[in-house]
Design a protein around this motif. Structure first.
Motif, PDB file in Angstrom:
ATOM      1  N   ALA A  90       0.840  -1.203   0.000  1.00  0.00           N
ATOM      2  CA  ALA A  90       0.000   0.000   0.000  1.00  0.00           C
ATOM      3  C   ALA A  90       0.870   1.246   0.000  1.00  0.00           C
ATOM      4  O   ALA A  90       0.588   2.213  -0.721  1.00  0.00           O
ATOM      5  CB  ALA A  90      -0.931  -0.006   1.225  1.00  0.00           C
ATOM      6  N   VAL A  91       1.935   1.236   0.785  1.00  0.00           N
ATOM      7  CA  VAL A  91       2.839   2.387   0.857  1.00  0.00           C
ATOM      8  C   VAL A  91       3.476   2.651  -0.501  1.00  0.00           C
ATOM      9  O   VAL A  91       3.544   3.805  -0.950  1.00  0.00           O
ATOM     10  CB  VAL A  91       3.921   2.180   1.947  1.00  0.00           C
ATOM     11  CG1 VAL A  91       5.025   3.220   1.833  1.00  0.00           C
ATOM     12  CG2 VAL A  91       3.283   2.206   3.328  1.00  0.00           C
ATOM     13  N   GLU A  92       3.939   1.625  -1.176  1.00  0.00           N
ATOM     14  CA  GLU A  92       4.575   1.828  -2.481  1.00  0.00           C
ATOM     15  C   GLU A  92       3.595   2.443  -3.477  1.00  0.00           C
ATOM     16  O   GLU A  92       3.977   3.291  -4.280  1.00  0.00           O
ATOM     17  CB  GLU A  92       5.168   0.526  -3.013  1.00  0.00           C
ATOM     18  CG  GLU A  92       6.393   0.089  -2.241  1.00  0.00           C
ATOM     19  CD  GLU A  92       7.438   1.188  -2.076  1.00  0.00           C
ATOM     20  OE1 GLU A  92       7.834   1.809  -3.088  1.00  0.00           O
ATOM     21  OE2 GLU A  92       7.865   1.442  -0.932  1.00  0.00           O
ATOM     22  N   GLN A  93       2.341   2.048  -3.437  1.00  0.00           N
ATOM     23  CA  GLN A  93       1.344   2.648  -4.322  1.00  0.00           C
ATOM     24  C   GLN A  93       1.080   4.105  -3.937  1.00  0.00           C
ATOM     25  O   GLN A  93       0.932   4.970  -4.807  1.00  0.00           O
ATOM     26  CB  GLN A  93       0.046   1.846  -4.278  1.00  0.00           C
ATOM     27  CG  GLN A  93       0.190   0.474  -4.907  1.00  0.00           C
ATOM     28  CD  GLN A  93      -1.061  -0.360  -4.751  1.00  0.00           C
ATOM     29  OE1 GLN A  93      -2.138   0.148  -4.490  1.00  0.00           O
ATOM     30  NE2 GLN A  93      -0.911  -1.662  -4.916  1.00  0.00           N
ATOM     31  N   LEU A  94       1.041   4.384  -2.642  1.00  0.00           N
ATOM     32  CA  LEU A  94       0.800   5.758  -2.196  1.00  0.00           C
ATOM     33  C   LEU A  94       1.960   6.688  -2.545  1.00  0.00           C
ATOM     34  O   LEU A  94       1.751   7.876  -2.786  1.00  0.00           O
ATOM     35  CB  LEU A  94       0.534   5.786  -0.688  1.00  0.00           C
ATOM     36  CG  LEU A  94      -0.860   5.307  -0.289  1.00  0.00           C
ATOM     37  CD1 LEU A  94      -0.931   5.026   1.212  1.00  0.00           C
ATOM     38  CD2 LEU A  94      -1.915   6.312  -0.705  1.00  0.00           C
ATOM     39  N   ARG A  95       3.158   6.175  -2.612  1.00  0.00           N
ATOM     40  CA  ARG A  95       4.295   7.003  -3.022  1.00  0.00           C
ATOM     41  C   ARG A  95       4.059   7.587  -4.414  1.00  0.00           C
ATOM     42  O   ARG A  95       4.349   8.757  -4.667  1.00  0.00           O
ATOM     43  CB  ARG A  95       5.599   6.204  -2.990  1.00  0.00           C
ATOM     44  CG  ARG A  95       6.100   5.905  -1.606  1.00  0.00           C
ATOM     45  CD  ARG A  95       7.467   5.200  -1.647  1.00  0.00           C
ATOM     46  NE  ARG A  95       7.834   4.680  -0.354  1.00  0.00           N
ATOM     47  CZ  ARG A  95       8.301   5.400   0.660  1.00  0.00           C
ATOM     48  NH1 ARG A  95       8.454   6.697   0.520  1.00  0.00           N
ATOM     49  NH2 ARG A  95       8.617   4.833   1.804  1.00  0.00           N
ATOM     50  N   ALA A  96       3.524   6.785  -5.328  1.00  0.00           N
ATOM     51  CA  ALA A  96       3.231   7.271  -6.682  1.00  0.00           C
ATOM     52  C   ALA A  96       2.132   8.330  -6.657  1.00  0.00           C
ATOM     53  O   ALA A  96       2.202   9.328  -7.381  1.00  0.00           O
ATOM     54  CB  ALA A  96       2.835   6.105  -7.584  1.00  0.00           C
ATOM     55  N   VAL A  97       1.126   8.133  -5.825  1.00  0.00           N
ATOM     56  CA  VAL A  97       0.038   9.106  -5.705  1.00  0.00           C
ATOM     57  C   VAL A  97       0.587  10.447  -5.207  1.00  0.00           C
ATOM     58  O   VAL A  97       0.292  11.506  -5.778  1.00  0.00           O
ATOM     59  CB  VAL A  97      -1.065   8.585  -4.749  1.00  0.00           C
ATOM     60  CG1 VAL A  97      -2.087   9.667  -4.437  1.00  0.00           C
ATOM     61  CG2 VAL A  97      -1.742   7.348  -5.340  1.00  0.00           C
ATOM     62  N   PHE A  98       1.400  10.414  -4.172  1.00  0.00           N
ATOM     63  CA  PHE A  98       1.923  11.663  -3.609  1.00  0.00           C
ATOM     64  C   PHE A  98       2.951  12.325  -4.518  1.00  0.00           C
ATOM     65  O   PHE A  98       3.071  13.550  -4.520  1.00  0.00           O
ATOM     66  CB  PHE A  98       2.462  11.449  -2.194  1.00  0.00           C
ATOM     67  CG  PHE A  98       1.349  11.352  -1.183  1.00  0.00           C
ATOM     68  CD1 PHE A  98       0.592  12.470  -0.862  1.00  0.00           C
ATOM     69  CD2 PHE A  98       1.036  10.153  -0.580  1.00  0.00           C
ATOM     70  CE1 PHE A  98      -0.446  12.403   0.046  1.00  0.00           C
ATOM     71  CE2 PHE A  98      -0.005  10.069   0.330  1.00  0.00           C
ATOM     72  CZ  PHE A  98      -0.752  11.194   0.649  1.00  0.00           C
ATOM     73  N   SER A  99       3.649  11.537  -5.300  1.00  0.00           N
ATOM     74  CA  SER A  99       4.563  12.127  -6.285  1.00  0.00           C
ATOM     75  C   SER A  99       3.782  12.981  -7.277  1.00  0.00           C
ATOM     76  O   SER A  99       4.199  14.089  -7.636  1.00  0.00           O
ATOM     77  CB  SER A  99       5.319  11.019  -7.017  1.00  0.00           C
ATOM     78  OG  SER A  99       6.112  11.551  -8.037  1.00  0.00           O
ATOM     79  N   GLU A 100       2.633  12.499  -7.697  1.00  0.00           N
ATOM     80  CA  GLU A 100       1.785  13.242  -8.629  1.00  0.00           C
ATOM     81  C   GLU A 100       1.257  14.526  -7.988  1.00  0.00           C
ATOM     82  O   GLU A 100       0.964  15.497  -8.681  1.00  0.00           O
ATOM     83  CB  GLU A 100       0.621  12.362  -9.092  1.00  0.00           C
ATOM     84  CG  GLU A 100      -0.224  12.966 -10.165  1.00  0.00           C
ATOM     85  CD  GLU A 100       0.528  13.239 -11.466  1.00  0.00           C
ATOM     86  OE1 GLU A 100       0.088  14.134 -12.215  1.00  0.00           O
ATOM     87  OE2 GLU A 100       1.544  12.576 -11.739  1.00  0.00           O
ATOM     88  N   LEU A 101       1.169  14.532  -6.665  1.00  0.00           N
ATOM     89  CA  LEU A 101       0.690  15.708  -5.932  1.00  0.00           C
ATOM     90  C   LEU A 101       1.840  16.627  -5.498  1.00  0.00           C
ATOM     91  O   LEU A 101       1.660  17.481  -4.636  1.00  0.00           O
ATOM     92  CB  LEU A 101      -0.128  15.271  -4.711  1.00  0.00           C
ATOM     93  CG  LEU A 101      -1.476  14.649  -5.053  1.00  0.00           C
ATOM     94  CD1 LEU A 101      -2.089  13.988  -3.827  1.00  0.00           C
ATOM     95  CD2 LEU A 101      -2.408  15.693  -5.636  1.00  0.00           C
ATOM     96  N   HIS A 102       3.015  16.431  -6.094  1.00  0.00           N
ATOM     97  CA  HIS A 102       4.175  17.285  -5.831  1.00  0.00           C
ATOM     98  C   HIS A 102       4.600  17.249  -4.367  1.00  0.00           C
ATOM     99  O   HIS A 102       5.128  18.225  -3.839  1.00  0.00           O
ATOM    100  CB  HIS A 102       3.914  18.732  -6.260  1.00  0.00           C
ATOM    101  CG  HIS A 102       3.568  18.862  -7.702  1.00  0.00           C
ATOM    102  ND1 HIS A 102       4.465  19.292  -8.645  1.00  0.00           N
ATOM    103  CD2 HIS A 102       2.419  18.601  -8.379  1.00  0.00           C
ATOM    104  CE1 HIS A 102       3.886  19.298  -9.836  1.00  0.00           C
ATOM    105  NE2 HIS A 102       2.649  18.885  -9.697  1.00  0.00           N
TER     106      HIS A 102
END
Length: 186
Positions: A114-126
């Motif tokens: 779950a954390v690895e997927q959230l890293r991509a989400v937050f990267s998109e949110l700068h």
């Protein structure tokens, strides 16, 4: 220096969830940090704003007011919970140029998928994600019915210290950077 406001986002909303026990344990340790104000945001308590699953605007205001975040997430079916994603997506620029750390829990993976997927989400949110995490493998066995830890948590306590040290470094550094030069809108 003003206190750093860190929002701790509890990302699960299932009945019988382990998250509140993990959150209580984490918050006891995080509260030991000096010059830090913790704002606990429980996704399960967010309103449903427009009736279509969009959390109330209060969430965006709390994200805007925070200078860093700890997302406490379980792993459901190799991913993170849908209500957490809905809450994250209800804000955008409020996340820009701020650090995000993770405390995860689950079965054998400890929520790390779950954390690895959230890293991509937050990267998109700068947003900048902190490398070190705190994870609890087989979390339901680690906390008793009353939410207290069943055994020693020395390794996890050390992980909290590392996570908070890194998160606070990023929070101070990015706050200073935003004050000197506002982050460009995207």
């Amino acid at each position: 220096m003003n206190d750093l406001r860190i929002a701790v986002i509890l990302g699960a909303n299932r009945n019988g969830r382990t998250g509140p026990a993990v959150a209580r344990w984490f918050l006891e340790r995080a509260a030991e940090q000096e010059d830090v104000e913790l704002d606990v945001v429980d996704v399960a308590e967010l309103g449903q704003g427009d009736g279509h699953g969009t959390p109330l605007a209060d969430f965006g205001a709390r994200v805007a007011a925070a200078e860093g975040f700890v997302v406490l997430t379980p792993e459901y079916n190799h991913g993170y919970p849908g209500p957490l994603k809905a809450a994250i997506d209800s804000a955008r620029q409020e996340w820009f140029a701020k650090p995000v750390a993770f405390v995860s829990y689950g079965g054998i993976s400890g929520g790390l998928r779950a954390v690895e997927q959230l890293r991509a989400v937050f990267s998109e949110l700068h947003a900048t994600t902190v490398r070190d995490t705190v994870s609890f493998h087989d979390a339901q066995a680690l906390f008793g019915p009353d939410g207290t830890p069943v055994g020693a948590m020395k390794g996890a306590e050390q992980a909290v210290d590392t996570l908070m040290e890194q998160l606070l470094w990023w929070a101070v550094s990015l706050r200073e950077a935003r004050e000197k030069r506002p982050y460009p809108s995207a």
